[in-house]
Enzyme design. Structure first.
Site, PDB file in Angstrom:
ATOM      1  N   ASN A   1       0.882  -1.174   0.000  1.00 46.58           N
ATOM      2  CA  ASN A   1       0.000   0.000   0.000  1.00 46.58           C
ATOM      3  C   ASN A   1       0.918   1.223   0.000  1.00 46.58           C
ATOM      4  OD1 ASN A   1      -1.774   2.049   0.480  1.00 46.58           O
ATOM      5  ND2 ASN A   1      -2.713   1.136   2.298  1.00 46.58           N
TER       6      ASN A   1
ATOM      7  N   ARG B   1      -2.459  -2.066  -3.581  1.00 46.41           N
ATOM      8  CA  ARG B   1      -3.674  -1.274  -3.368  1.00 46.41           C
ATOM      9  C   ARG B   1      -3.604  -0.047  -4.279  1.00 46.41           C
ATOM     10  NH1 ARG B   1      -5.003   3.163   1.069  1.00 46.41           N
ATOM     11  NH2 ARG B   1      -7.161   3.495   0.476  1.00 46.41           N
TER      12      ARG B   1
ATOM     13  N   HIS C   1     -12.600   3.166  -0.210  1.00 46.60           N
ATOM     14  CA  HIS C   1     -12.630   2.130   0.839  1.00 46.60           C
ATOM     15  C   HIS C   1     -13.375   0.890   0.348  1.00 46.60           C
ATOM     16  CE1 HIS C   1     -12.599   5.632   3.980  1.00 46.60           C
ATOM     17  NE2 HIS C   1     -11.369   5.159   3.839  1.00 46.60           N
TER      18      HIS C   1
ATOM     19  N   LEU D   1     -15.658   3.835   9.675  1.00 40.95           N
ATOM     20  CA  LEU D   1     -15.377   5.086  10.393  1.00 40.95           C
ATOM     21  C   LEU D   1     -13.938   5.080  10.902  1.00 40.95           C
ATOM     22  CD1 LEU D   1     -18.688   5.258  12.531  1.00 40.95           C
ATOM     23  CD2 LEU D   1     -18.320   5.998  10.163  1.00 40.95           C
ATOM     24  N   GLY D   2     -13.070   5.677  10.124  1.00 46.22           N
ATOM     25  CA  GLY D   2     -11.666   5.813  10.536  1.00 46.22           C
ATOM     26  C   GLY D   2     -11.304   7.273  10.423  1.00 46.22           C
ATOM     27  N   ASN D   3     -10.023   7.533  10.224  1.00 45.98           N
ATOM     28  CA  ASN D   3      -9.620   8.903   9.987  1.00 45.98           C
ATOM     29  C   ASN D   3     -10.298   9.409   8.711  1.00 45.98           C
ATOM     30  OD1 ASN D   3      -8.231  11.186  10.631  1.00 45.98           O
ATOM     31  ND2 ASN D   3      -6.481  10.600   9.373  1.00 45.98           N
TER      32      ASN D   3
ATOM     33  N   ARG E   1     -11.266  15.980   7.238  1.00 46.92           N
ATOM     34  CA  ARG E   1     -12.024  16.340   6.023  1.00 46.92           C
ATOM     35  C   ARG E   1     -13.452  16.738   6.376  1.00 46.92           C
ATOM     36  NH1 ARG E   1     -10.653  10.965   2.803  1.00 46.92           N
ATOM     37  NH2 ARG E   1      -8.884  10.675   4.184  1.00 46.92           N
TER      38      ARG E   1
ATOM     39  N   ASP F   1      -8.094  13.212  16.296  1.00 46.70           N
ATOM     40  CA  ASP F   1      -8.116  11.830  16.782  1.00 46.70           C
ATOM     41  C   ASP F   1      -9.299  11.622  17.725  1.00 46.70           C
ATOM     42  OD1 ASP F   1      -7.537   9.435  18.408  1.00 46.70           O
ATOM     43  OD2 ASP F   1      -5.672   9.451  17.259  1.00 46.70           O
TER      44      ASP F   1
ATOM     45  N   ARG G   1      -9.869   9.469  19.881  1.00 47.91           N
ATOM     46  CA  ARG G   1      -9.563   9.137  21.280  1.00 47.91           C
ATOM     47  C   ARG G   1      -9.489  10.402  22.125  1.00 47.91           C
ATOM     48  NH1 ARG G   1      -5.179   4.966  19.150  1.00 47.91           N
ATOM     49  NH2 ARG G   1      -5.201   6.607  17.598  1.00 47.91           N
TER      50      ARG G   1
ATOM     51  N   GLY H   1     -15.004   2.946  14.190  1.00 47.54           N
ATOM     52  CA  GLY H   1     -16.118   1.988  14.115  1.00 47.54           C
ATOM     53  C   GLY H   1     -15.866   0.747  14.954  1.00 47.54           C
ATOM     54  N   GLU H   2     -14.590   0.306  14.994  1.00 46.10           N
ATOM     55  CA  GLU H   2     -14.255  -0.905  15.754  1.00 46.10           C
ATOM     56  C   GLU H   2     -13.997  -0.630  17.228  1.00 46.10           C
ATOM     57  OE1 GLU H   2     -10.924  -2.847  13.803  1.00 46.10           O
ATOM     58  OE2 GLU H   2     -11.875  -2.495  11.867  1.00 46.10           O
TER      59      GLU H   2
ATOM     60  N   GLU I   1      -8.202  -4.965   5.119  1.00 49.82           N
ATOM     61  CA  GLU I   1      -8.044  -4.670   3.690  1.00 49.82           C
ATOM     62  C   GLU I   1      -6.875  -5.456   3.082  1.00 49.82           C
ATOM     63  OE1 GLU I   1      -8.507  -0.499   5.015  1.00 49.82           O
ATOM     64  OE2 GLU I   1      -9.176  -0.135   2.967  1.00 49.82           O
TER      65      GLU I   1
END
Ligand code: AMP
Length: 399
Positions: free
Chosen positions: A7, A91, A180, A209-211, A241, A284, A286, A334-335, A386
C-alpha cells in the site's frame, strides 16, 4: 503461496506478507518519510519483535529494496529468498470506470491506471511508483492491482450522477466513484458469513469510520450507493475532512479570508472535520472521546455532529434499499469507539427496531453483534482487513 501486499503512499509504504492458503500474516511493516530526511523502516515478523531502522530511502525503489532485504534477512527474515514471494498485490486508490474488479497488471493496465491520475492526483502516481519499483526488483513476479473504487462500480446511474451539466461526465468522467471499496466488500461479506446468511439475500449498510470515513449500501451482494464521491472528500465528517458542505461555502470563505481555491481545498481536506469542529482540539477520536467524557462542550458537540451525520446517511441508505437487515461498524473508530456507536444507535436508530446490547458494545477485537437477539435489525462490529482482502484477490488471479 506467499503474497506481498503493498500500500504505497506519496511518502510512505505499508506492507504485509501473507500466506494465501492459510491466510496467516507472516510479517508486516511500514516505510516512512521516503525521500525525506530521517526515513525509517519498521518491520515485525509474526511472533517476533518489531525492529525500527532509520536509514536513507531516496525513493520508493529504495524502500521496497529494504522491505525485501528485511523479509529475506538471515536472522530476522521470514523467507529464504525472493523466490518464496509468489505474487504482489497492490492497493490502487482510483480505477475510474475502467476497473470493476481486481486485475493482473500488464502494460495496458499500467497505462489505464495512469489515465486515472487526474482523479486521484495524490494517490495514483504514488501507487504507480510502487508497482514500477516492485517490477524492477522482482521481475517476472505476477502483480495484481486491487482498486478502492472497484466494489462501488455496481452503483446505478441515479446513485453515481451529480446534478451537474452532463458534459462534465462525458468530458471528464465527473461522477461518484466511492472509496474504501475493499473494506466495504470485505466487511459486508464477512457479516453475512458470521450470521450464517446468504450474502445475496441481505441488505447491509457498512459504516467505515476511521480517519477517513465512508458508508455504503450493499443490496443483494452489490454496492448500490456510497458516501464518498469523485474524491474522498464527500460524505461523512472525517478526522480532518469536511465531508458534505454547501459548495457555495467555498467562494464565501475564499472571499472572506482572501484564499485561493487551492487554499480552500486545503482547509476542507486538512483543517476541517473533527479537527475543525472541535476548534482544533484534535483529529483523533480518542482525544475527542476523552474530552467528551470530561464534559468539554466543543468535544460533546463534535461527537454529536459526527454521529448525527452518520445516522442521516444510514437513514438515506435504508430508503435507497427499501429496508436494511444488518448495519456494520468498522475501521479505527467503528471498531474501537463504543461511544460513537451508542450515540448513533440509541439516539437515531430506534425506528429500525434496534436495541443496543451495551455489554457487547464494550467488547472489541473480533466480529460480533452488538444488538439484543430480539432486535429487528442486527448491528455488528466487524474488524476490517483490507490487506487480507487484497491478498485474497491476488491469490484468486494468480494461483
Ligand atoms: P483508521 O483510519 O481506521 O486507522 O482509524 C484511525 C482513527 O481511529 C484514529 O484517528 C482514532 O481517532 C480512532 N481510534 C483508534 N483507536 C481508537 C479507540 N480505542 N477509541 C476511539 N477511537 C479510536
Amino acid at each position: 503461496m506467499n503474497i506481498l501486499v503493498i500500500n504505497c503512499g506519496s511518502s510512505s509504504l505499508k506492507f504485509q506478507l501473507i500466506d494465501a492458503e492459510t491466510e496467516k500474516l507472516i510479517a508486516k511493516g511500514i516505510c516512512e518519510r521516503i525521500g525525506i530526511e530521517g526515513s525509517l523502516i519498521a518491520y515485525t515478523p509474526t511472533g517476533g519483535t518489531k525492529e525500527e531502522t532509520v536509514t536513507p530511502m531516496a525513493n520508493h525503489t529504495d524502500a521496497i529494496r529494504l522491505v525485501l532485504d528485511a523479509l529475506t534477512n538471515e536472522k530476522t527474515g521470514v523467507v529464504k529468498s525472493l523466490s518464496e514471494i509468489n505474487a504482489v498485490g497492490h492497493r490502487i486508490v482510483h480505477g475510474g470506470e475502467k476497473f470493476a474488479s481486481a486485475t493482473v497488471i500488464d502494460d495496458e493496465v499500467l497505462a489505464a491506471i495512469e489515465e486515472c491520475n487526474d482523479l486521484a492526483p495524490l494517490h495514483n502516481p504514488a501507487n504507480l511508483i510502487g508497482i514500477r519499483a516492485c517490477q524492477e526488483l522482482m521481475p517476472g513476479v505476477p502483480m495484481v492491482a486491487v482498486f478502492d473504487t472497484a466494489f462501488h462500480q455496481t452503483m446505478p446511474e441515479r446513485a453515481y450522477m451529480y446534478g451537474l451539466p452532463y458534459e462534465y461526465y462525458e468530458k471528464y468522467k465527473v461522477r461518484r466513484y466511492g472509496f474504501h471499496g475493499t473494506s466495504h466488500a470485505y466487511v459486508s461479506k464477512r457479516a453475512a458469513e458470521v450470521l450464517g446468511k446468504n450474502y445475496e439475500d441481505l441488505k447491509i449498510i457498512v459504516c467505515h469510520l476511521g480517519n477517513g470515513a465512508s458508508i455504503s449500501a450493499v443490496k443483494n451482494g452489490k454496492c448500490v450507493d456510497t458516501s464518498m464521491g469523485l474524491t474522498p472528500l464527500e460524505g461523512l465528517i472525517m478526522g480532518t475532512r469536511s465531508g458534505d458542505i454547501d459548495p457555495a461555502i467555498m467562494e464565501f470563505i475564499a472571499k472572506k479570508e482572501d484564499l485561493t481555491l487551492e487554499q480552500v481545498m486545503n482547509v476542507l481536506n486538512k483543517k476541517s472535520g473533527v479537527l475543525g469542529l472541535s476548534n482544533n482540539l484534535s483529529s483523533d477520536f480518542r482525544d475527542i472521546e476523552n474530552a467528551y467524557n470530561a464534559g468539554d462542550e466543543r468535544a460533546i458537540n463534535t461527537m454529536e455532529t459526527f454521529a448525527y451525520r452518520v445516522a442521516k446517511y444510514i437513514g438515506s441508505y435504508v430508503a435507497a434499499m427499501n429496508g436494511v437487515d444488518v448495519i456494520c461498524f468498522t475501521a479505527g473508530v467503528g471498531e474501537n469507539g463504543p461511544l460513537v456507536r451508542r450515540l448513533i444507535c440509541d439516539n437515531y436508530l430506534g425506528y429500525l427496531g434496534i436495541t443496543l446490547d451495551e455489554e457487547a458494545n464494550q467488547k472489541r477485537g473480533f466480529d460480533l453483534a452488538i444488538t439484543t437477539p430480539d432486535s429487528k435489525t442486527t448491528v455488528m462490529v466487524i474488524p476490517t482487513n483490507e490487506e487480507l482482502a487484497i491478498a485474497r484477490e491476488t491469490y484468486c488471479l494468480t494461483k
